[in-house]
Motif scaffolding. Structure first.
Motif, PDB file in Angstrom:
ATOM      1  N   TYR A   4     -26.468 -43.573   0.391  1.00 38.81           N
ATOM      2  CA  TYR A   4     -25.814 -44.556   1.235  1.00 38.81           C
ATOM      3  C   TYR A   4     -26.963 -45.551   1.633  1.00 38.81           C
ATOM      4  O   TYR A   4     -28.041 -45.199   1.963  1.00 38.81           O
ATOM      5  CB  TYR A   4     -25.105 -44.136   2.478  1.00 38.81           C
ATOM      6  CG  TYR A   4     -24.137 -43.037   1.999  1.00 38.81           C
ATOM      7  CD1 TYR A   4     -24.125 -41.831   1.674  1.00 38.81           C
ATOM      8  CD2 TYR A   4     -22.481 -43.577   2.127  1.00 38.81           C
ATOM      9  CE1 TYR A   4     -23.144 -40.898   1.364  1.00 38.81           C
ATOM     10  CE2 TYR A   4     -21.668 -42.799   1.401  1.00 38.81           C
ATOM     11  CZ  TYR A   4     -21.749 -41.604   1.302  1.00 38.81           C
ATOM     12  OH  TYR A   4     -20.750 -40.778   0.875  1.00 38.81           O
ATOM     13  N   GLY A  46     -21.711 -50.235   8.655  1.00 40.32           N
ATOM     14  CA  GLY A  46     -21.654 -48.473   8.458  1.00 40.32           C
ATOM     15  C   GLY A  46     -22.355 -48.293   7.151  1.00 40.32           C
ATOM     16  O   GLY A  46     -22.354 -49.258   6.176  1.00 40.32           O
ATOM     17  N   TYR A  81      -7.095 -47.156   9.192  1.00 38.20           N
ATOM     18  CA  TYR A  81      -7.575 -46.811   7.624  1.00 38.20           C
ATOM     19  C   TYR A  81      -6.529 -47.228   6.789  1.00 38.20           C
ATOM     20  O   TYR A  81      -5.086 -47.286   6.922  1.00 38.20           O
ATOM     21  CB  TYR A  81      -8.188 -45.582   7.372  1.00 38.20           C
ATOM     22  CG  TYR A  81      -7.012 -44.537   7.624  1.00 38.20           C
ATOM     23  CD1 TYR A  81      -6.801 -43.894   8.893  1.00 38.20           C
ATOM     24  CD2 TYR A  81      -6.163 -43.920   6.377  1.00 38.20           C
ATOM     25  CE1 TYR A  81      -5.829 -42.950   9.204  1.00 38.20           C
ATOM     26  CE2 TYR A  81      -5.100 -43.084   6.931  1.00 38.20           C
ATOM     27  CZ  TYR A  81      -4.970 -42.365   8.292  1.00 38.20           C
ATOM     28  OH  TYR A  81      -4.130 -41.485   8.315  1.00 38.20           O
ATOM     29  N   TYR A  93     -18.377 -39.177  12.834  1.00 37.35           N
ATOM     30  CA  TYR A  93     -19.673 -38.901  13.071  1.00 37.35           C
ATOM     31  C   TYR A  93     -20.310 -39.628  14.184  1.00 37.35           C
ATOM     32  O   TYR A  93     -19.927 -40.660  14.550  1.00 37.35           O
ATOM     33  CB  TYR A  93     -20.348 -39.205  11.814  1.00 37.35           C
ATOM     34  CG  TYR A  93     -20.434 -38.377  10.820  1.00 37.35           C
ATOM     35  CD1 TYR A  93     -19.314 -38.312   9.727  1.00 37.35           C
ATOM     36  CD2 TYR A  93     -21.353 -37.349  10.413  1.00 37.35           C
ATOM     37  CE1 TYR A  93     -19.139 -37.449   8.675  1.00 37.35           C
ATOM     38  CE2 TYR A  93     -21.277 -36.586   9.258  1.00 37.35           C
ATOM     39  CZ  TYR A  93     -20.181 -36.480   8.338  1.00 37.35           C
ATOM     40  OH  TYR A  93     -20.097 -35.664   7.367  1.00 37.35           O
ATOM     41  N   LEU A 138     -19.149 -43.381  13.933  1.00 32.95           N
ATOM     42  CA  LEU A 138     -18.659 -43.838  12.836  1.00 32.95           C
ATOM     43  C   LEU A 138     -17.551 -42.992  12.530  1.00 32.95           C
ATOM     44  O   LEU A 138     -17.467 -41.812  12.564  1.00 32.95           O
ATOM     45  CB  LEU A 138     -19.841 -43.550  11.932  1.00 32.95           C
ATOM     46  CG  LEU A 138     -21.035 -44.313  11.809  1.00 32.95           C
ATOM     47  CD1 LEU A 138     -22.008 -43.728  10.995  1.00 32.95           C
ATOM     48  CD2 LEU A 138     -20.944 -45.453  11.389  1.00 32.95           C
ATOM     49  N   VAL A 174     -15.026 -42.067   9.235  1.00 34.28           N
ATOM     50  CA  VAL A 174     -15.186 -41.948   7.850  1.00 34.28           C
ATOM     51  C   VAL A 174     -13.730 -41.343   7.199  1.00 34.28           C
ATOM     52  O   VAL A 174     -13.473 -40.283   7.589  1.00 34.28           O
ATOM     53  CB  VAL A 174     -16.248 -41.189   7.510  1.00 34.28           C
ATOM     54  CG1 VAL A 174     -16.819 -41.070   6.196  1.00 34.28           C
ATOM     55  CG2 VAL A 174     -17.620 -41.340   8.561  1.00 34.28           C
ATOM     56  N   LEU A 213     -17.670 -40.766   0.716  1.00 36.27           N
ATOM     57  CA  LEU A 213     -17.266 -40.925   2.060  1.00 36.27           C
ATOM     58  C   LEU A 213     -17.117 -42.660   2.330  1.00 36.27           C
ATOM     59  O   LEU A 213     -18.095 -43.130   1.836  1.00 36.27           O
ATOM     60  CB  LEU A 213     -18.363 -40.645   3.217  1.00 36.27           C
ATOM     61  CG  LEU A 213     -18.735 -39.167   3.089  1.00 36.27           C
ATOM     62  CD1 LEU A 213     -19.860 -38.576   3.835  1.00 36.27           C
ATOM     63  CD2 LEU A 213     -17.307 -38.188   3.450  1.00 36.27           C
ATOM     64  N   THR A 214     -16.254 -43.113   2.926  1.00 37.26           N
ATOM     65  CA  THR A 214     -16.048 -44.612   3.085  1.00 37.26           C
ATOM     66  C   THR A 214     -16.043 -44.548   4.557  1.00 37.26           C
ATOM     67  O   THR A 214     -15.272 -44.229   5.420  1.00 37.26           O
ATOM     68  CB  THR A 214     -14.404 -45.079   2.631  1.00 37.26           C
ATOM     69  OG1 THR A 214     -14.595 -44.810   1.262  1.00 37.26           O
ATOM     70  CG2 THR A 214     -14.458 -46.606   3.032  1.00 37.26           C
ATOM     71  N   PHE A 215     -17.103 -45.379   5.008  1.00 35.07           N
ATOM     72  CA  PHE A 215     -17.184 -45.440   6.425  1.00 35.07           C
ATOM     73  C   PHE A 215     -16.796 -46.719   7.246  1.00 35.07           C
ATOM     74  O   PHE A 215     -16.786 -47.941   6.279  1.00 35.07           O
ATOM     75  CB  PHE A 215     -18.854 -45.562   6.578  1.00 35.07           C
ATOM     76  CG  PHE A 215     -19.700 -44.314   6.610  1.00 35.07           C
ATOM     77  CD1 PHE A 215     -19.981 -43.687   5.395  1.00 35.07           C
ATOM     78  CD2 PHE A 215     -19.968 -43.738   7.883  1.00 35.07           C
ATOM     79  CE1 PHE A 215     -20.647 -42.651   5.166  1.00 35.07           C
ATOM     80  CE2 PHE A 215     -20.717 -42.433   7.627  1.00 35.07           C
ATOM     81  CZ  PHE A 215     -20.866 -41.912   6.249  1.00 35.07           C
TER      82      PHE A 215
END
Lengths: 113, 111
Positions: free
Chosen positions: A35, A42, B25, B36, B88, B90, B99-101
């Motif tokens: 990442y 983010g 989301y 997180y 965060l 996610v 994972l899309t943060f």
């Protein structure tokens, strides 16, 4: 050895250069994801490796490439570095049997000057 | 394209306050929502939410998911300076294991 280890912790490069970042996955984890986290943002998914094959890729150009080795450790390579590549690069390892079991390394802070 | 939006982007409170962090989301194939905490570099796992209406709790932290309204909240009661961090939200896609943060909420707790 437990935990995810990344090296180096900090790196300064100039535009146009190439860089290799390294990640050792947590014991028992066979999947590694990379990442990019720009300041104030983010993390953004770069790609994922599972059993030495790329298994998903985010919206990053081909100059971002990677490898996974038989011991599940991984490398992220970036060619033709640009100023916008300055970021924290995070590696996360996981196991298919642990959906929430992503373990992140402390990252490599890459600065392009 | 999957999207996770967090608010507020930053928050400054004093010790003892209670805070609520928001996460909405829009995703094509929902599997789980994760929270997180990122203090310096490595994000550390807090909660995984899969089902609506079931509160997850860990000490002073709790979180809940609303799958109908597509949002989650993270509550922290009796905040301490050690809670200062980026939180965060996610989305975990499951099949692609990506994972899309969200962009995170920077929480600062003053003594």
């Amino acid at each position: 050895e437990t935990g995810v280890t990344q090296s180096p912790t900090h790196l300064i490069k100039t535009r146009g250069q190439q860089v290799t970042l390294r990640c050792s996955s947590q014991s028992g984890h066979n999947t590694v994801s990379w990442y990019q986290q720009a300041l104030g943002q983010g993390p953004q998914f770069i790609f994922q490796y599972y059993r030495e094959e790329e298994n998903g890729r985010g919206n990053f150009p081909p100059r971002f490439s990677g490898l996974q080795f038989p011991n599940y450790s991984s490398e992220l390579n970036v060619n033709a570095l640009e100023l916008d590549d300055s970021a924290l690069y995070l590696c996360a390892s996981s196991s298919p049997t642990e959906p929430s079991g992503y373990t992140f390394g402390s990252g490599t802070r890459l600065t392009i000057v | 394209e999957d999207k996770v939006v967090q608010s507020p982007l930053s928050l400054v409170v004093h010790e003892g306050d209670t805070v609520t962090l928001n996460c909405s989301y829009e995703v094509t194939n929902f599997r789980s929502l994760l929270w997180y905490k990122q203090e310096k570099k490595a994000p550390t796992f807090l909660f995984m939410l899969t089902s609506s209406g079931i509160e997850k709790k860990s000490g002073r932290l709790s979180s809940i998911l609303d799958k109908k309204e597509l949002f989650s909240i993270l509550n922290i009661t009796a905040t301490q300076t050690g809670d200062s961090a980026i939180y965060l939200c996610v989305h975990f896609t499951g099949s692609a294991r990506q994972l899309t943060f969200g962009s995170g909420t920077q929480l600062t707790v003053l003594p």
